[in-house]
Scaffold this motif. Structure first.
Motif, PDB file in Angstrom:
ATOM      1  N   ASP A  64       0.844  -1.198   0.000  1.00  0.00           N
ATOM      2  CA  ASP A  64       0.000   0.000   0.000  1.00  0.00           C
ATOM      3  C   ASP A  64       0.878   1.245   0.000  1.00  0.00           C
ATOM      4  N   GLU A  65       0.256   2.420   0.164  1.00  0.00           N
ATOM      5  CA  GLU A  65       0.998   3.685   0.090  1.00  0.00           C
ATOM      6  C   GLU A  65       2.020   3.832   1.226  1.00  0.00           C
ATOM      7  N   LEU A  66       1.894   3.046   2.288  1.00  0.00           N
ATOM      8  CA  LEU A  66       2.858   3.065   3.388  1.00  0.00           C
ATOM      9  C   LEU A  66       3.895   1.949   3.250  1.00  0.00           C
ATOM     10  N   ASN A  67       3.868   1.250   2.106  1.00  0.00           N
ATOM     11  CA  ASN A  67       4.773   0.141   1.810  1.00  0.00           C
ATOM     12  C   ASN A  67       4.484  -1.107   2.651  1.00  0.00           C
ATOM     13  N   MET A 118      -4.808  -8.344  -2.281  1.00  0.00           N
ATOM     14  CA  MET A 118      -5.364  -7.759  -3.506  1.00  0.00           C
ATOM     15  C   MET A 118      -6.856  -7.469  -3.352  1.00  0.00           C
ATOM     16  N   GLN A 119      -7.556  -8.216  -2.510  1.00  0.00           N
ATOM     17  CA  GLN A 119      -8.996  -8.005  -2.330  1.00  0.00           C
ATOM     18  C   GLN A 119      -9.317  -6.602  -1.843  1.00  0.00           C
ATOM     19  N   ARG A 120      -8.307  -5.880  -1.435  1.00  0.00           N
ATOM     20  CA  ARG A 120      -8.497  -4.497  -0.993  1.00  0.00           C
ATOM     21  C   ARG A 120      -9.092  -3.624  -2.104  1.00  0.00           C
ATOM     22  N   VAL A 121      -8.961  -4.045  -3.384  1.00  0.00           N
ATOM     23  CA  VAL A 121      -9.554  -3.284  -4.489  1.00  0.00           C
ATOM     24  C   VAL A 121     -11.068  -3.168  -4.343  1.00  0.00           C
ATOM     25  N   ALA A 155      -8.417   4.118  -3.645  1.00  0.00           N
ATOM     26  CA  ALA A 155      -7.069   4.399  -4.152  1.00  0.00           C
ATOM     27  C   ALA A 155      -6.398   3.116  -4.631  1.00  0.00           C
ATOM     28  N   PHE A 156      -6.606   2.036  -3.913  1.00  0.00           N
ATOM     29  CA  PHE A 156      -6.019   0.747  -4.302  1.00  0.00           C
ATOM     30  C   PHE A 156      -6.663   0.255  -5.603  1.00  0.00           C
ATOM     31  N   GLY A 215      -6.092   0.096 -11.894  1.00  0.00           N
ATOM     32  CA  GLY A 215      -6.601   0.486 -13.198  1.00  0.00           C
ATOM     33  C   GLY A 215      -8.106   0.668 -13.289  1.00  0.00           C
ATOM     34  N   ASN A 216      -8.791   0.723 -12.162  1.00  0.00           N
ATOM     35  CA  ASN A 216     -10.243   0.914 -12.149  1.00  0.00           C
ATOM     36  C   ASN A 216     -10.576   2.306 -11.632  1.00  0.00           C
ATOM     37  N   PRO A 217     -11.748   2.843 -12.008  1.00  0.00           N
ATOM     38  CA  PRO A 217     -12.099   4.185 -11.538  1.00  0.00           C
ATOM     39  C   PRO A 217     -12.393   4.243 -10.041  1.00  0.00           C
ATOM     40  N   THR A 218     -12.866   3.127  -9.471  1.00  0.00           N
ATOM     41  CA  THR A 218     -13.166   3.076  -8.035  1.00  0.00           C
ATOM     42  C   THR A 218     -13.343   1.608  -7.636  1.00  0.00           C
ATOM     43  N   THR A 219     -13.789   1.404  -6.421  1.00  0.00           N
ATOM     44  CA  THR A 219     -13.983   0.047  -5.913  1.00  0.00           C
ATOM     45  C   THR A 219     -15.145  -0.626  -6.622  1.00  0.00           C
ATOM     46  N   PHE A 220     -15.138  -1.963  -6.594  1.00  0.00           N
ATOM     47  CA  PHE A 220     -16.150  -2.740  -7.307  1.00  0.00           C
ATOM     48  C   PHE A 220     -16.464  -4.017  -6.531  1.00  0.00           C
ATOM     49  N   ASP A 221     -17.577  -4.631  -6.896  1.00  0.00           N
ATOM     50  CA  ASP A 221     -18.047  -5.807  -6.172  1.00  0.00           C
ATOM     51  C   ASP A 221     -17.219  -7.052  -6.478  1.00  0.00           C
ATOM     52  N   TYR A 222     -17.518  -8.087  -5.738  1.00  0.00           N
ATOM     53  CA  TYR A 222     -17.035  -9.423  -6.043  1.00  0.00           C
ATOM     54  C   TYR A 222     -17.998 -10.002  -7.078  1.00  0.00           C
TER      55      TYR A 222
END
Length: 195
Positions: free
Chosen positions: A45-48, A53-56, A61-62, A67-74
């Motif tokens: 993450d931004e703090l290293n 990956m599920q954080r997307v 921001a993740f 490469g996505n505009p924002t968060t999305f569902d499973y």
């Protein structure tokens, strides 16, 4: 059936209720052990700090870094929605025998999805079981089908009586036996196609 607008809370609650899946997402010391077990599943993450990956699904921001505009569902969340649609339609005396779907487009936070279906075939399935095939769709507010799918439902009938459940895989008498039979069929290439 309508689901949404999608929120991060919806996804986190679904994730917690569904379980952590094959990746064994865990906190703290258990998370550190998991990072050693499957290091490529973790990204910094931004703090290293390495995180799953599920954080997307809950960190905008993740998701943007991926490469996505924002968060999305499973995608599997929409699959459970289709199960909900089918079981509401069929009632308590039927049996949802088969269901498949494809996750073709993302369902972003804020999106609303309309679930629908139509009967495409009515017939007697193997063993003289009354059945219907359904074509299923999940469509967002922009008119885009994000998740097409199919289902086969066994129904009771006046002529045939109550639903006769499908035979268990490999003649199994318990869950372990059924799972082993399914795994064996996939391993030796004899598994029946979904459709």
């Amino acid at each position: 059936m309508v689901k949404g607008p999608l929120t991060v809370t919806d996804m986190i609650c679904w994730h917690v209720g569904m379980g952590m899946g094959l990746y064994g997402v865990k906190p703290l010391r258990l998370g550190a052990r998991n990072r050693k077990r499957i290091p490529r599943f973790f990204h910094r993450d931004e703090l290293n700090v390495p995180d799953v990956m599920q954080r997307v699904h809950w960190d905008p921001a993740f998701a943007q870094r991926a490469g996505n505009p924002t968060t999305f569902d499973y995608g599997r969340m929409r699959e459970t929605w289709l199960i909900h649609l089918c079981t509401d339609w069929m009632g308590d005396d039927a049996w949802l025998w088969k269901l498949d779907c494809e996750f073709r487009k993302f369902n972003f936070v804020g999106d609303t999805q309309w679930l629908g279906g139509r009967v495409t075939q009515k017939y007697l399935a193997e063993g003289g079981r009354p059945a219907v095939d359904l074509e299923l769709t999940v469509q967002n507010q922009r008119g885009v089908i994000t998740t097409p799918g199919h289902a086969t439902i066994l129904l009771p009938s006046r002529e045939q009586g109550p639903v006769v459940l499908p035979d268990p895989p490999g003649g199994a008498t318990d869950l372990d036996g059924a799972l082993n039979a399914i795994a064996s069929d996939f391993a030796d290439g004899t598994a029946a196609p979904l459709r």
